[in-house]
Design a protein around this motif. Sequence first.
Motif, PDB file in Angstrom:
ATOM      1  N   THR A  19     -13.256  -0.022  -3.386  1.00 56.26           N
ATOM      2  CA  THR A  19     -14.187  -0.533  -2.383  1.00 56.26           C
ATOM      3  C   THR A  19     -13.440  -1.445  -1.412  1.00 56.26           C
ATOM      4  OG1 THR A  19     -14.770  -2.518  -3.637  1.00 56.26           O
ATOM      5  CG2 THR A  19     -16.024  -0.506  -4.116  1.00 56.26           C
ATOM      6  N   PHE A  20     -14.089  -1.795  -0.315  1.00 59.33           N
ATOM      7  CA  PHE A  20     -13.475  -2.662   0.694  1.00 59.33           C
ATOM      8  C   PHE A  20     -13.037  -3.981   0.073  1.00 59.33           C
ATOM      9  CE2 PHE A  20     -14.067  -6.212   3.666  1.00 59.33           C
ATOM     10  CZ  PHE A  20     -13.116  -5.886   4.621  1.00 59.33           C
ATOM     11  N   PHE A  21     -13.918  -4.591  -0.724  1.00 60.55           N
ATOM     12  CA  PHE A  21     -13.603  -5.900  -1.309  1.00 60.55           C
ATOM     13  C   PHE A  21     -12.510  -5.786  -2.373  1.00 60.55           C
ATOM     14  CE2 PHE A  21     -17.906  -6.604   0.368  1.00 60.55           C
ATOM     15  CZ  PHE A  21     -17.648  -7.732   1.151  1.00 60.55           C
ATOM     16  N   GLN A  22     -12.468  -4.686  -3.085  1.00 55.51           N
ATOM     17  CA  GLN A  22     -11.392  -4.481  -4.050  1.00 55.51           C
ATOM     18  C   GLN A  22     -10.047  -4.348  -3.340  1.00 55.51           C
ATOM     19  OE1 GLN A  22     -13.052  -1.067  -6.162  1.00 55.51           O
ATOM     20  NE2 GLN A  22     -13.253  -2.283  -8.029  1.00 55.51           N
ATOM     21  N   ARG A  23     -10.036  -3.699  -2.191  1.00 51.90           N
ATOM     22  CA  ARG A  23      -8.793  -3.576  -1.424  1.00 51.90           C
ATOM     23  C   ARG A  23      -8.305  -4.942  -0.960  1.00 51.90           C
ATOM     24  NH1 ARG A  23     -10.024   1.557   2.613  1.00 51.90           N
ATOM     25  NH2 ARG A  23     -10.734   3.002   0.992  1.00 51.90           N
ATOM     26  N   ILE A  24      -9.240  -5.759  -0.489  1.00 55.87           N
ATOM     27  CA  ILE A  24      -8.875  -7.119  -0.072  1.00 55.87           C
ATOM     28  C   ILE A  24      -8.310  -7.896  -1.255  1.00 55.87           C
ATOM     29  CG2 ILE A  24      -9.768  -9.320   0.790  1.00 55.87           C
ATOM     30  CD1 ILE A  24      -9.588  -7.149   2.910  1.00 55.87           C
ATOM     31  N   TRP A  25      -8.936  -7.734  -2.400  1.00 57.15           N
ATOM     32  CA  TRP A  25      -8.514  -8.427  -3.617  1.00 57.15           C
ATOM     33  C   TRP A  25      -7.092  -8.024  -4.006  1.00 57.15           C
ATOM     34  CZ3 TRP A  25      -9.212 -12.523  -6.224  1.00 57.15           C
ATOM     35  CH2 TRP A  25      -8.920 -12.606  -7.576  1.00 57.15           C
ATOM     36  N   VAL A  26      -6.773  -6.751  -3.911  1.00 54.65           N
ATOM     37  CA  VAL A  26      -5.427  -6.272  -4.230  1.00 54.65           C
ATOM     38  C   VAL A  26      -4.415  -6.834  -3.230  1.00 54.65           C
ATOM     39  CG1 VAL A  26      -3.940  -4.227  -4.285  1.00 54.65           C
ATOM     40  CG2 VAL A  26      -6.163  -4.178  -5.429  1.00 54.65           C
ATOM     41  N   ARG A  27      -4.783  -6.875  -1.961  1.00 55.23           N
ATOM     42  CA  ARG A  27      -3.857  -7.379  -0.943  1.00 55.23           C
ATOM     43  C   ARG A  27      -3.586  -8.876  -1.132  1.00 55.23           C
ATOM     44  NH1 ARG A  27      -2.470  -3.700   2.634  1.00 55.23           N
ATOM     45  NH2 ARG A  27      -3.774  -1.847   2.940  1.00 55.23           N
ATOM     46  N   ILE A  54      13.508  -2.290  -5.837  1.00 50.14           N
ATOM     47  CA  ILE A  54      12.119  -2.738  -6.004  1.00 50.14           C
ATOM     48  C   ILE A  54      11.362  -1.825  -6.972  1.00 50.14           C
ATOM     49  CG2 ILE A  54       9.893  -3.087  -4.846  1.00 50.14           C
ATOM     50  CD1 ILE A  54      11.413  -3.827  -2.321  1.00 50.14           C
ATOM     51  N   VAL A  55      10.662  -2.444  -7.903  1.00 48.82           N
ATOM     52  CA  VAL A  55       9.740  -1.732  -8.795  1.00 48.82           C
ATOM     53  C   VAL A  55       8.325  -2.036  -8.327  1.00 48.82           C
ATOM     54  CG1 VAL A  55       8.730  -1.773 -11.115  1.00 48.82           C
ATOM     55  CG2 VAL A  55      11.204  -1.588 -10.836  1.00 48.82           C
ATOM     56  N   LEU A  56       7.506  -1.005  -8.240  1.00 53.17           N
ATOM     57  CA  LEU A  56       6.111  -1.159  -7.827  1.00 53.17           C
ATOM     58  C   LEU A  56       5.208  -1.046  -9.044  1.00 53.17           C
ATOM     59  CD1 LEU A  56       6.167   1.086  -4.631  1.00 53.17           C
ATOM     60  CD2 LEU A  56       6.228  -1.411  -4.721  1.00 53.17           C
ATOM     61  N   THR A  57       4.233  -1.932  -9.121  1.00 55.58           N
ATOM     62  CA  THR A  57       3.304  -1.911 -10.240  1.00 55.58           C
ATOM     63  C   THR A  57       1.886  -2.096  -9.720  1.00 55.58           C
ATOM     64  OG1 THR A  57       2.857  -2.829 -12.444  1.00 55.58           O
ATOM     65  CG2 THR A  57       3.438  -4.399 -10.725  1.00 55.58           C
ATOM     66  N   ASN A  58       0.915  -1.893 -10.578  1.00 57.74           N
ATOM     67  CA  ASN A  58      -0.484  -1.957 -10.154  1.00 57.74           C
ATOM     68  C   ASN A  58      -1.020  -3.378 -10.198  1.00 57.74           C
ATOM     69  OD1 ASN A  58      -1.240   0.879  -9.697  1.00 57.74           O
ATOM     70  ND2 ASN A  58      -0.799   1.130 -11.871  1.00 57.74           N
ATOM     71  N   ALA A  59      -1.724  -3.756  -9.140  1.00 59.77           N
ATOM     72  CA  ALA A  59      -2.504  -4.991  -9.179  1.00 59.77           C
ATOM     73  C   ALA A  59      -3.771  -4.728  -9.980  1.00 59.77           C
ATOM     74  CB  ALA A  59      -2.845  -5.432  -7.756  1.00 59.77           C
ATOM     75  N   LEU A  60      -4.515  -5.770 -10.259  1.00 65.38           N
ATOM     76  CA  LEU A  60      -5.739  -5.638 -11.047  1.00 65.38           C
ATOM     77  C   LEU A  60      -6.943  -5.714 -10.119  1.00 65.38           C
ATOM     78  CD1 LEU A  60      -4.673  -7.933 -14.015  1.00 65.38           C
ATOM     79  CD2 LEU A  60      -4.746  -5.439 -13.972  1.00 65.38           C
ATOM     80  N   SER A  61      -7.770  -4.693 -10.170  1.00 68.03           N
ATOM     81  CA  SER A  61      -8.893  -4.616  -9.238  1.00 68.03           C
ATOM     82  C   SER A  61     -10.161  -5.277  -9.765  1.00 68.03           C
ATOM     83  CB  SER A  61      -9.198  -3.155  -8.886  1.00 68.03           C
ATOM     84  OG  SER A  61      -9.469  -2.402 -10.057  1.00 68.03           O
ATOM     85  N   VAL A 100       9.921  -7.065  -7.802  1.00 73.34           N
ATOM     86  CA  VAL A 100       8.707  -6.342  -8.196  1.00 73.34           C
ATOM     87  C   VAL A 100       7.650  -6.615  -7.131  1.00 73.34           C
ATOM     88  CG1 VAL A 100       6.932  -6.049  -9.972  1.00 73.34           C
ATOM     89  CG2 VAL A 100       9.267  -6.659 -10.639  1.00 73.34           C
ATOM     90  N   TYR A 101       6.863  -5.604  -6.831  1.00 72.07           N
ATOM     91  CA  TYR A 101       5.795  -5.773  -5.845  1.00 72.07           C
ATOM     92  C   TYR A 101       4.608  -4.921  -6.273  1.00 72.07           C
ATOM     93  CZ  TYR A 101       3.774  -6.642  -1.208  1.00 72.07           C
ATOM     94  OH  TYR A 101       2.972  -7.053  -0.167  1.00 72.07           O
ATOM     95  N   PHE A 102       3.432  -5.307  -5.829  1.00 69.65           N
ATOM     96  CA  PHE A 102       2.233  -4.554  -6.188  1.00 69.65           C
ATOM     97  C   PHE A 102       2.055  -3.348  -5.273  1.00 69.65           C
ATOM     98  CE2 PHE A 102       0.166  -8.530  -8.109  1.00 69.65           C
ATOM     99  CZ  PHE A 102       0.477  -8.126  -9.388  1.00 69.65           C
ATOM    100  N   LEU A 103       1.622  -2.245  -5.871  1.00 76.55           N
ATOM    101  CA  LEU A 103       1.285  -1.050  -5.102  1.00 76.55           C
ATOM    102  C   LEU A 103       0.131  -1.332  -4.151  1.00 76.55           C
ATOM    103  CD1 LEU A 103       1.480   1.466  -8.065  1.00 76.55           C
ATOM    104  CD2 LEU A 103       2.787   1.720  -5.948  1.00 76.55           C
ATOM    105  N   SER A 104       0.108  -0.629  -3.021  1.00 73.69           N
ATOM    106  CA  SER A 104      -0.996  -0.774  -2.072  1.00 73.69           C
ATOM    107  C   SER A 104      -2.287  -0.269  -2.706  1.00 73.69           C
ATOM    108  CB  SER A 104      -0.701   0.009  -0.793  1.00 73.69           C
ATOM    109  OG  SER A 104       0.433  -0.523  -0.143  1.00 73.69           O
TER     110      SER A 104
END
Length: 375
Positions: A173-181, A259-266, A163-167
């Motif tokens: 926002t910029f900081f939300q993207r960093i948080w997801v990564r 691989i299953v892709l799922t959402n990270a939490l923003s 399992v992996y988180f979706l991009s």
Amino acid sequence: MSYFATLLIALYGTFCFVLLYQWWAWPDFRPLNFIEKRRRLTVIIPVRNEAANIENLLKDLNSQTLNKWLFEVIIADDDSTDNTVEIVKKLQSTLSIDLKINQLPPRYQNTSPKKRAITETMKMASGEIIVCTDGDCRVGANWLMSISNYFEAKQPVFLSSPVYFLSPHNELTFFQRIWVRLQQIEFASLIVSGAVSIKMGYPNMCSGANIAYQKSAFKEVRGFEGNEHIASGDDEFLMHKMAKEFKGRVHYLKSKEAIVLTNALSDLKSFYYQRKRWAGKWSHYTSFAPKAMAAFIFLCNTALVYAFVTGNFYLAFIKLWPEFLFLGGLLLFFKSASNLILVPFLQVIYPFYVLFFGLSSLDKKTYTWKNRKLK
């Protein structure tokens, strides 16, 4: 104290090398021969308020390369308050898969919603193999084919898969993207650590977003009996029970096709409740291996906090560089090499994060998940 911290961190560095070696020396699964006879699969998807996601997942399932007569899909709706059910009903007439809905009655008290959804839906499943994922996931076209191939080739009773988180989405926002990564990096380490532990015969972690098991084995271990009251653990507790009952038959499917892709939490609030829910499982483990692993990781990260606080940066370096190599190797597998630049930052904050959630897991108060109060 410093000698004990040094020993822990040295052991952790060795542990990282072992994990990385085991992972990269482990070939991706490919079936050796054409499989003529296959068992039917039942895909169970417990959902609550997944109107924004369920259509994408069902269209992914409609595009599977596995013959459609070899699987069915059952949506276990747990009292959704949005239009999830209406979307599924509409898709029943447009998709070519065998799609059913199980609308569950109001939740029983002191029962995990997801475990109840799976247990009740199991009664209407026609497949010999149960495949579980979540309503906010995405799957590739060969997902079910890979799982089916593995079951017929290796005959496991329980199969964990990656399992992996979706991009991050562009609208974040910029900081939300960093948080997801950052979550992508952390989650990759958890998934691979769990995979290698299964390979070495000491299963401790897996993700309910991508597991499969024989229905007969589920019945033989009495399903979730004994931990129905714990909100989380529909994946790991079941895996531990099967590992105890069926020695050597809990497997991991290492394959990019699976691989299953799922959402990270923003947002931080949802992240806090999710990680609190995950961290709260360890005290309920009955098997020694997962408890020992949880304690080891907690103590190693506590030792690194000690190194930072006391200014012992040489000790910190002993932990950080093997860990960097380990995380970097994982990101290459998940095709996320662009996240490498964030690894050092995560390495610095992660020990404090582990310490915080390890201690917060001792708090047995209720928390909110899917607009419900759970324990």
